[in-house]
Design a protein around this motif. Structure first.
Motif, PDB file in Angstrom:
ATOM      1  N   ARG A  55       0.811  -1.223   0.000  1.00  0.00           N
ATOM      2  CA  ARG A  55       0.000   0.000   0.000  1.00  0.00           C
ATOM      3  C   ARG A  55       0.841   1.269   0.000  1.00  0.00           C
ATOM      4  O   ARG A  55       0.486   2.257  -0.632  1.00  0.00           O
ATOM      5  CB  ARG A  55      -0.926   0.021   1.227  1.00  0.00           C
ATOM      6  CG  ARG A  55      -2.060  -0.984   1.193  1.00  0.00           C
ATOM      7  CD  ARG A  55      -3.136  -0.588   2.196  1.00  0.00           C
ATOM      8  NE  ARG A  55      -2.590  -0.321   3.513  1.00  0.00           N
ATOM      9  CZ  ARG A  55      -2.507  -1.228   4.492  1.00  0.00           C
ATOM     10  NH1 ARG A  55      -2.932  -2.460   4.279  1.00  0.00           N
ATOM     11  NH2 ARG A  55      -2.000  -0.916   5.656  1.00  0.00           N
ATOM     12  N   THR A  56       1.956   1.247   0.722  1.00  0.00           N
ATOM     13  CA  THR A  56       2.707   2.480   0.940  1.00  0.00           C
ATOM     14  C   THR A  56       4.013   2.567   0.169  1.00  0.00           C
ATOM     15  O   THR A  56       4.568   3.658   0.017  1.00  0.00           O
ATOM     16  CB  THR A  56       3.020   2.646   2.440  1.00  0.00           C
ATOM     17  OG1 THR A  56       3.911   1.584   2.861  1.00  0.00           O
ATOM     18  CG2 THR A  56       1.741   2.588   3.266  1.00  0.00           C
ATOM     19  N   GLY A  57       4.562   1.430  -0.287  1.00  0.00           N
ATOM     20  CA  GLY A  57       5.843   1.449  -0.976  1.00  0.00           C
ATOM     21  C   GLY A  57       7.036   1.574  -0.061  1.00  0.00           C
ATOM     22  O   GLY A  57       8.156   1.815  -0.521  1.00  0.00           O
ATOM     23  N   VAL A  58       6.859   1.371   1.242  1.00  0.00           N
ATOM     24  CA  VAL A  58       7.959   1.471   2.193  1.00  0.00           C
ATOM     25  C   VAL A  58       8.905   0.296   2.002  1.00  0.00           C
ATOM     26  O   VAL A  58       8.512  -0.787   1.569  1.00  0.00           O
ATOM     27  CB  VAL A  58       7.407   1.494   3.641  1.00  0.00           C
ATOM     28  CG1 VAL A  58       6.783   0.159   4.013  1.00  0.00           C
ATOM     29  CG2 VAL A  58       8.486   1.876   4.641  1.00  0.00           C
ATOM     30  N   GLY A  59      10.190   0.510   2.293  1.00  0.00           N
ATOM     31  CA  GLY A  59      11.182  -0.559   2.252  1.00  0.00           C
ATOM     32  C   GLY A  59      11.479  -1.062   3.644  1.00  0.00           C
ATOM     33  O   GLY A  59      11.335  -0.324   4.633  1.00  0.00           O
TER      34      GLY A  59
END
Length: 363
Positions: free
Chosen positions: A217-221
């Protein structure tokens, strides 16, 4: 920003790597054995490199004492490294002074192993999750409360949990609160330091699936630090294997777990419990082979590293040599060069110095 304003979008991701670590070294100084003697030193992290792309999960695995958590804390700037460079979310971490910029604290968040110990026991959940909103976005009042409920909803918790204290929640619920608190700052990178090791197996899978949903959903790594290869394989795109401060193998998660190249990775996989009786028999047989080969090598009188050289420098040779069933004389003399492996990734092992870089051919 007014109390009803939604937090702004995440920072620009850019085209470079999300995390780039080069030649990272961390040394701890112990006590003096005597007033006239030098204090002892321990090299916790020894000249490692790591990379994480935007939206990628890198699993960092190894047994206790391998340096995984020390690496994570160095990236978070909770400890100062002795050497190397760290570039995370566009920040040069080595250039920070005594105070870490608030922008870096917003861009790089953490979820720790013990959620009860990392959550303030004197505050209710609404205040714990809402604190980053006030610090980084200036949200107050009703706007903050609405955003807190949104974040709790994203991690599968109902709004009434905002009025509870951490001790009133289960371990899995507390870890979900920790994830919600990390997401509140809208970070680009989250350091997950053993996030599920203190939870029941059934709850572990729920939290890992939640982290995967959040990433989509957020594209966080993520930098996913753990000792359980089975959990890391499910959660990670790539895996880096650490032993005694060194990264000895890295590559795609499926290749690492199906075709391990380094003997230490093979030993880790042989120790992973498996519900399949057939695989259990294979793992027991492989553990006996590794143990017998190592015992035979020790009985033959093959030289093993005796520890760090005089002067407190890093130990020569491969750190796994004393336990390796394939140990050769060169293993005790120098650390191996990196060799590409068929299937993706690379390995630091002298077995591949003069052979085709395929795990099966090196055995």
């Amino acid at each position: 920003m007014t109390s009803t304003t939604r937090p702004t979008a995440r920072p620009e991701t850019g085209t470079g790597p999300l995390l780039r670590v080069r030649n990272l070294t961390v040394t701890f100084t112990g006590r003096r054995p005597a007033p006239w003697r030098r204090p002892s030193t321990t090299i916790a992290v020894n000249d490692i490199d790591l990379d994480i792309a935007v939206g990628e999960t890198l699993g960092l695995v190894g047994e206790s004492g391998s340096g995984k958590s020390t690496t994570a804390r160095a990236i978070l700037r909770l400890i100062r490294p002795d050497g190397g460079t760290i570039e995370a979310a566009g920040f040069q971490v080595g250039s920070f002074g005594r105070r870490v910029p608030a922008a870096y604290r917003r861009a790089v968040q953490a979820v720790f192993q013990d959620p009860l110990g990392s959550l303030d026991p004197t505050k209710v959940i609404g205040d714990i999750v809402g604190e980053p909103l006030a610090i980084h976005f200036g949200l107050r009042g009703a706007g903050r409360d609405r955003r807190v409920e949104e974040l709790l909803g994203q991690v599968g918790l109902a709004g009434h949990h905002t009025r509870r204290y951490p001790y009133e929640l289960s371990g899995g619920q507390r870890q979900r609160v920790s994830i919600a608190r990390a997401l509140a700052a809208e970070p680009r990178l989250i350091i997950l330091d053993e996030p599920v090791s203190a939870l029941d197996v059934s709850v572990q899978s729920q939290v890992v699936n939640l982290l995967e949903d959040v990433r989509e959903r957020t594209g966080v790594g993520y930098l996913f630090v753990a000792h359980d290869l089975a959990v890391v394989r499910h959660a990670s795109d790539r895996i880096a294997v650490m032993y005694r401060g060194r990264v000895v193998e890295e590559g795609p998660a499926d290749r690492i777990c199906e075709q391990p190249a380094h003997p230490y990775t093979e030993a880790l996989l042989a120790a992973v419990p498996d519900p399949d009786p057939a695989r259990q028999r294979l793992q027991r047989a492989r553990r006996r082979e590794l143990s017998a080969a190592s015992a035979s090598l020790s009985a033959s009188g093959a030289k093993a590293p005796s520890g760090p050289p005089a002067g407190g420098g890093p130990p020569a040779g491969c750190p796994f040599a004393p336990r390796c069933p394939h140990r050769m004389r060169v293993c005790t003399d120098r650390f191996p060069e990196w060799t590409p492996v068929t299937g993706g990734g690379r390995v630091a092992c002298h077995l591949y110095d003069r052979s085709d870089p395929t795990p099966e051919d090196a055995r």
